[in-house]
Write a protein that holds these residues in place. Structure first.
Motif, short mmCIF file in Angstrom:
data_model
loop_
_atom_site.label_atom_id
_atom_site.label_comp_id
_atom_site.label_asym_id
_atom_site.label_seq_id
_atom_site.Cartn_x
_atom_site.Cartn_y
_atom_site.Cartn_z
N THR A 15 -3.69 -2.45 -9.00
CA THR A 15 -4.55 -3.62 -8.79
C THR A 15 -4.64 -4.45 -10.06
O THR A 15 -4.52 -5.68 -10.03
CB THR A 15 -5.96 -3.18 -8.33
OG1 THR A 15 -5.83 -2.46 -7.11
CG2 THR A 15 -6.88 -4.36 -8.15
N PHE A 18 -1.35 -6.27 -10.74
CA PHE A 18 -1.23 -7.42 -9.85
C PHE A 18 -2.12 -8.57 -10.32
O PHE A 18 -1.71 -9.72 -10.38
CB PHE A 18 -1.59 -7.03 -8.42
CG PHE A 18 -1.67 -8.21 -7.49
CD1 PHE A 18 -0.52 -8.80 -7.00
CD2 PHE A 18 -2.90 -8.73 -7.12
CE1 PHE A 18 -0.58 -9.90 -6.15
CE2 PHE A 18 -2.98 -9.83 -6.27
CZ PHE A 18 -1.82 -10.41 -5.79
N PHE A 19 -3.37 -8.25 -10.66
CA PHE A 19 -4.32 -9.26 -11.11
C PHE A 19 -3.80 -10.01 -12.34
O PHE A 19 -3.76 -11.24 -12.36
CB PHE A 19 -5.68 -8.62 -11.41
CG PHE A 19 -6.66 -9.56 -12.04
CD1 PHE A 19 -7.35 -10.48 -11.27
CD2 PHE A 19 -6.88 -9.54 -13.41
CE1 PHE A 19 -8.25 -11.36 -11.84
CE2 PHE A 19 -7.78 -10.42 -14.00
CZ PHE A 19 -8.47 -11.32 -13.21
N ALA A 21 -0.74 -10.16 -13.56
CA ALA A 21 0.50 -10.88 -13.27
C ALA A 21 0.20 -12.19 -12.54
O ALA A 21 0.82 -13.23 -12.82
CB ALA A 21 1.43 -10.01 -12.43
N THR A 22 -0.76 -12.17 -11.64
CA THR A 22 -1.15 -13.39 -10.92
C THR A 22 -1.76 -14.40 -11.87
O THR A 22 -1.41 -15.59 -11.82
CB THR A 22 -2.16 -13.05 -9.79
OG1 THR A 22 -1.55 -12.11 -8.90
CG2 THR A 22 -2.58 -14.28 -9.03
N ILE A 23 -2.66 -13.95 -12.73
CA ILE A 23 -3.26 -14.85 -13.72
C ILE A 23 -2.19 -15.46 -14.60
O ILE A 23 -2.17 -16.67 -14.85
CB ILE A 23 -4.30 -14.10 -14.59
CG1 ILE A 23 -5.49 -13.67 -13.76
CG2 ILE A 23 -4.73 -14.93 -15.79
CD1 ILE A 23 -6.38 -14.79 -13.29
N GLN A 24 -1.27 -14.64 -15.10
CA GLN A 24 -0.20 -15.12 -15.97
C GLN A 24 0.65 -16.18 -15.26
O GLN A 24 0.96 -17.23 -15.82
CB GLN A 24 0.68 -13.96 -16.44
CG GLN A 24 1.77 -14.36 -17.40
CD GLN A 24 1.21 -14.87 -18.72
OE1 GLN A 24 0.19 -14.41 -19.20
NE2 GLN A 24 1.89 -15.85 -19.30
N ALA A 25 1.00 -15.93 -14.02
CA ALA A 25 1.82 -16.88 -13.26
C ALA A 25 1.09 -18.20 -13.05
O ALA A 25 1.68 -19.28 -13.19
CB ALA A 25 2.21 -16.27 -11.92
N LYS A 26 -0.19 -18.13 -12.73
CA LYS A 26 -0.96 -19.36 -12.49
C LYS A 26 -1.13 -20.17 -13.77
O LYS A 26 -1.04 -21.40 -13.74
CB LYS A 26 -2.30 -19.04 -11.85
CG LYS A 26 -2.15 -18.57 -10.42
CD LYS A 26 -3.48 -18.42 -9.73
CE LYS A 26 -3.31 -17.98 -8.31
NZ LYS A 26 -2.89 -19.04 -7.42
#
Length: 95
Positions: A15, A18-19, A21-26
């Protein structure tokens, strides 16, 4: 009991991975200058997180402390010499 702890630890790690990685991508998708991206990761995101946690806190003392920490993190972003400020209101709204 150990097997359950290992399973939950693995799920928690997945979790968190994922969190982040999502922040980094955004944040990368915003195309910010490196120094501004650093400010977002080190100050803006933690400040917003603390505000959200404070809003959910049922204890007034804890809520006030979280608000104080959030303001302390975000205060440098509002200074006139902050790289965040010269980009204008449109940049601030985006972030």
């Amino acid at each position: 009991m150990t097997a359950k702890a290992e399973r939950l630890t693995t799920q928690l790690l997945a979790t968190l991975t994922f969190f982040f990685a999502t922040i980094q991508a955004k944040v990368e998708a915003l195309g910010l200058a490196p120094e501004l991206e650093t400010l977002v990761h080190q100050q803006l995101i933690p400040a917003i997180y603390l505000e959200r946690v404070a809003a959910r806190s049922t204890r007034a003392e804890r809520r006030h402390e979280l608000h104080r920490r959030s303001r302390a993190l975000s205060a440098p972003l509002r200074l006139p010499d902050s790289p965040y400020v010269p980009n204008g209101a449109n940049q601030e709204t985006t972030l």
